[in-house]
Design a protein around this motif. Structure first.
Motif: not given
Length: 480
Positions: A359-382
């Protein structure tokens, strides 16, 4: 506009700059524009603040609870009167949407109100004696000087949640706010000053986090340290406080699971999962970090949730209608990207989001994200992501998903969605967490205990339990 230069050190009733005249800049994380310059204090200022608190303790602790409560009642009233101004200030330094900031200010005021009421309810005990010639009494007494170290993600409510019970119990306080968000702390201390707080009872030092924290650890007059932040720093405080055997109250990291059972109200579960995960852009210690959904409803639930996520509006927290503000700093953005890259590399599919917001702002923005196909060894799960990524993993067996939810060193908050009362009770009992929400993702209220187990901390904040952290129990044995 906010004044550029702000006196941010408050010792023994006087506002001042750092002795070195050094300052640090507070930035708006949405625009990266400077908001204010504040004092860069350190060890010397902290030790002077501790000395002031130690001197004030003798008179403050001897006041009746009723007299202490009058000041807290007044501070509660003043904070509510200034909700709009304080919320704008909070959003300017922290980034969260203004509607969330207003809610936080009101929540912060609620802690002042609750502990104004609790100040007169510190009870002792007579112990029936087994010896005819003895009478035994247990007396509650305040611990002493408290060092309070607060985080940037809730820069107002985390302060009052700590210092309100301390003050109600009769303790005096030296407050160190997060370097990223000192402005809310300054305003809260000014409110306490206006409410009639005696000199030295509450002191504030902004600046070098390590120097201020080490002064609290090494000064023997600090009897208790209360801290909210990372488990890594909490462990450091535990080690270093051993020299003087200080009491500790630690609210540390979390890795909260949400379990959506097949009998859940999926619309409710999706709305509340969304609210939990993306509140403060995922930068809360109790927000959803792992989402387990029963395989029979996983596809339907994911569709409902994803449609809602796509409707979230990203932007400056000060803009009308913003749902997601910025992350706090560049390091936070780097961590979110690393978690996403790791998940995709290991086979995750991006349902929506998945990139920085351009977007037009300079800040630290990140889009809201949905993930599937998740396994237990992923960082998001640990690991605690502390950002707007929500991984969804299906499950089929109740016992197995409870084991997965518990398979972490953290134990702060967990959530379940079910319409079955028996399941709600039995699963709550089996989850190894200090807080469990059943069809509820907002468990933090002034009247209830808040705190984790395992490496999520020790001690409780909130409710009558919260004041107990700041009291010692003195046993008096009398011969007659």
């Amino acid at each position: 506009m906010i004044d550029t230069l702000v006196q941010s050190i408050f010792i023994n009733g006087k506002w001042q700059n750092a002795e070195t005249d050094k300052t640090t800049t507070v930035y708006n994380p949405a625009t990266l524009e400077p908001v204010a310059e504040v004092a860069d204090g350190g060890e010397d200022e902290t030790n002077k603040a501790i000395a002031a608190a130690s001197t004030a303790f003798s008179t403050w602790s001897e006041l009746t609870g009723r007299k202490r409560s009058k000041i807290l009642y007044k501070a509660h009233q003043l904070m509510l009167e200034e909700t709009d101004r304080l919320a704008k200030l909070l959003t300017s330094e922290q980034g969260k949407p203004l509607k969330e900031a207003k809610g936080e200010i009101k929540g912060a005021a609620n802690f002042l109100l609750w502990y104004a009421e609790e100040a007169s309810r510190s009870y002792g005990e007579w112990i029936p004696s087994s010896i005819k010639s003895k009478r035994m009494l247990v007396m509650p007494q305040p611990v002493g000087v408290v060092g309070a170290i607060t985080p940037w993600n809730f820069p107002a409510s985390m302060i009052t949640r700590k210092i309100a019970p301390a003050l109600a119990a009769g303790c005096t306080v030296v407050l160190k706010p997060a370097p990223e968000t000192p402005l809310s702390a300054i305003e809260i201390v000014k409110i306490l000053e206006r409410a009639g707080m005696p000199n030295g009872v509450v002191n504030l030092v902004t600046g070098d986090a390590e120097a201020i924290g080490n002064a609290m650890l090494t000064n023997k007059d600090v009897r208790l340290i209360t801290f909210t932040g990372s488990t890594k720093v909490g462990k450091y405080l535990m080690r270093e406080s051993a020299e003087h055997v200080k009491k500790l109250s630690l609210e540390l990291g979390g890795h909260a699971p949400i379990i959506v059972f097949d009998d859940a109200d999926l619309e409710k579960a999706a709305n509340l999962s969304l609210a939990s995960k993306f509140r403060n852009n995922g930068q809360t210690c109790i927000c959803a970090n792992r989402l387990y959904v029963h395989e029979s409803v996983k596809d339907k639930f994911t569709k409902i949730l994803t449609e809602k996520v796509k409707q979230l509006k990203i932007g400056s927290g000060l803009d009308e209608g913003t749902d997601l503000g910025p992350l706090i700093n560049e390091q936070a953005s780097i961590k979110v990207q690393a978690h996403l890259d790791d998940a995709v590399e290991k086979g995750a599919q991006i349902i929506c989001g998945g990139t920085k917001w351009d977007g037009e702002l300079n800040g630290y923005f990140y889009q809201p994200t949905v993930l599937s196909g998740i396994t237990d060894d992923m960082l998001v799960m640990n690991e605690e992501t502390f950002g707007p990524i929500i991984p969804i993993q299906p499950f089929s067996d109740e016992a197995a998903v409870i084991n997965k939810a518990n398979d972490t060193d953290y134990g702060l908050a967990a959530y379940i969605f079910t319409e079955k009362t028996n399941r709600a009770i039995s699963v709550s009992e089996k989850l190894d967490y200090g807080i469990v929400g059943v069809n509820d993702v907002f468990p933090a209220v002034a009247e209830a205990p808040f705190g984790g187990v395992k490496q999520s901390g020790i001690g409780k904040e909130g409710g009558h339990y919260g004041m107990e952290e700041f009291l010692e129990r003195k046993f008096v044995s009398m011969g007659i």
